[in-house]
Design a protein around this motif. Sequence first.
Motif, short mmCIF file in Angstrom:
data_model
loop_
_atom_site.label_atom_id
_atom_site.label_comp_id
_atom_site.label_asym_id
_atom_site.label_seq_id
_atom_site.Cartn_x
_atom_site.Cartn_y
_atom_site.Cartn_z
N LEU A 65 0.82 -1.22 0.00
CA LEU A 65 0.00 0.00 0.00
C LEU A 65 0.85 1.26 0.00
O LEU A 65 0.37 2.33 -0.38
CB LEU A 65 -0.91 0.03 1.24
N THR A 66 2.09 1.15 0.44
CA THR A 66 2.92 2.33 0.61
C THR A 66 4.12 2.35 -0.34
O THR A 66 5.04 3.13 -0.16
CB THR A 66 3.43 2.45 2.07
N GLY A 67 4.09 1.47 -1.33
CA GLY A 67 5.10 1.53 -2.38
C GLY A 67 6.43 0.86 -2.04
O GLY A 67 7.36 0.91 -2.84
N ALA A 68 6.52 0.23 -0.88
CA ALA A 68 7.77 -0.41 -0.51
C ALA A 68 7.90 -1.81 -1.12
O ALA A 68 9.01 -2.35 -1.21
CB ALA A 68 7.90 -0.49 1.01
N GLU A 69 6.78 -2.39 -1.52
CA GLU A 69 6.77 -3.64 -2.29
C GLU A 69 5.80 -3.44 -3.44
O GLU A 69 4.83 -2.68 -3.31
CB GLU A 69 6.28 -4.83 -1.45
N LYS A 86 5.66 2.45 -7.48
CA LYS A 86 6.87 1.69 -7.77
C LYS A 86 7.89 1.83 -6.64
O LYS A 86 8.82 1.05 -6.53
CB LYS A 86 7.51 2.19 -9.07
N ARG A 87 7.73 2.86 -5.84
CA ARG A 87 8.67 3.10 -4.74
C ARG A 87 7.95 3.93 -3.68
O ARG A 87 6.92 4.56 -3.98
CB ARG A 87 9.92 3.81 -5.24
N ARG A 92 4.18 8.44 -1.18
CA ARG A 92 4.29 9.66 -0.38
C ARG A 92 3.81 10.87 -1.19
O ARG A 92 3.07 11.72 -0.69
CB ARG A 92 5.75 9.85 0.03
N ALA A 93 4.23 10.92 -2.44
CA ALA A 93 3.82 12.03 -3.30
C ALA A 93 2.31 12.04 -3.50
O ALA A 93 1.70 13.09 -3.68
CB ALA A 93 4.54 11.94 -4.65
N ALA A 94 1.69 10.85 -3.42
CA ALA A 94 0.24 10.75 -3.59
C ALA A 94 -0.50 11.05 -2.28
O ALA A 94 -1.72 11.11 -2.25
CB ALA A 94 -0.12 9.35 -4.08
#
Length: 266
Positions: A65-69, A86-87, A92-94
């Motif tokens: 959910l947070t782009g870390a996977e 993707k990261r 965070r930007a979203a």
Amino acid sequence: MTLTEETTPAAGGPARTPILEARSLVKTFGRVVGLDGVSLELYPGEVLAVIGDNGAGKSTLIKCLTGAEIPDEGSIFLDGKPVSFKRPQDARAAGIETVYQNLAVSPALDVASNLYLGREVRKAGILGALFRVMDTKGMRQSARAELNELGISTLQDVTVPVENLSGGQRQAVAVARAAAFGSKVVVLDEPTAALGVRESNQVLQLVRNLRDKGIPVILISHNMPHVFDVADRIHIQRLGKRAATITPQSHSMTDAVAIMTGAATA
Ligand SMILES: Nc1ncnc2c1ncn2[C@@H]1O[C@H](COP(=O)(O)OP(=O)(O)O)[C@@H](O)[C@H]1O
Ligand SMILES: [Mg+2]
């Protein structure tokens, strides 16, 4: 016990669009299945706890959910629109801010500097609007205002290096940082794990304040009393799947543990 999987959230009003939604996420690590078709909904104005035994897939779910996977299958929606992170910077930007268990605070920097750490990249929001010029005085004033707004009363001096703060105060700085600057969702991974009773209660109050300020929270926790104290709904992971989504009203702590361990179904 009643299954609340298909029902709308605690408020009981008409069905709303989740602010953050995962549908049928699959994530494998070689032959290990981390997530086996997991769906999750976070609604506006709520604290959603995620519980489950070790290895149940809590961290993997949160990381997706947070782009870390990156999930192998399934979809994620933010405000009803599909997103593909993707990261962590993408999430965070979203507007999805995550406070990981190993706190991302910089001990040598003071409270105000920690609140502003890494914000240089984010021109939109409060920072860009209020501080086109990054001056220390302004940052400190704003940091103080942010802390006040979140009801963090134990941190009046924002010029203190974070290394001089207690564990709970550090956690408060990390949460305040996540909540600042117009974030849509805050994800907290075991925020009370290392804290004593009094500090835990302060962090739980902070979680409520975030929710009441309009920022929904996903709270990963092993602590049943904390979960039942602060969560509006509780997502239970078991063996890589969502076993149930319950509420503190619909189920007891004993029920929740039974579902978690497979001794009972919802
Ligand atoms: N990077 C990884 N490599 C291999 N296996 C992993 C990795 N991350 C998680 N797993 C496995 O996926 C499953 C779910 O793990 P995790 O999401 O960390 O569970 P939890 O956070 O609920 O304890 C476990 O079997 C774990 O060993
Ligand atoms: Mg974990």
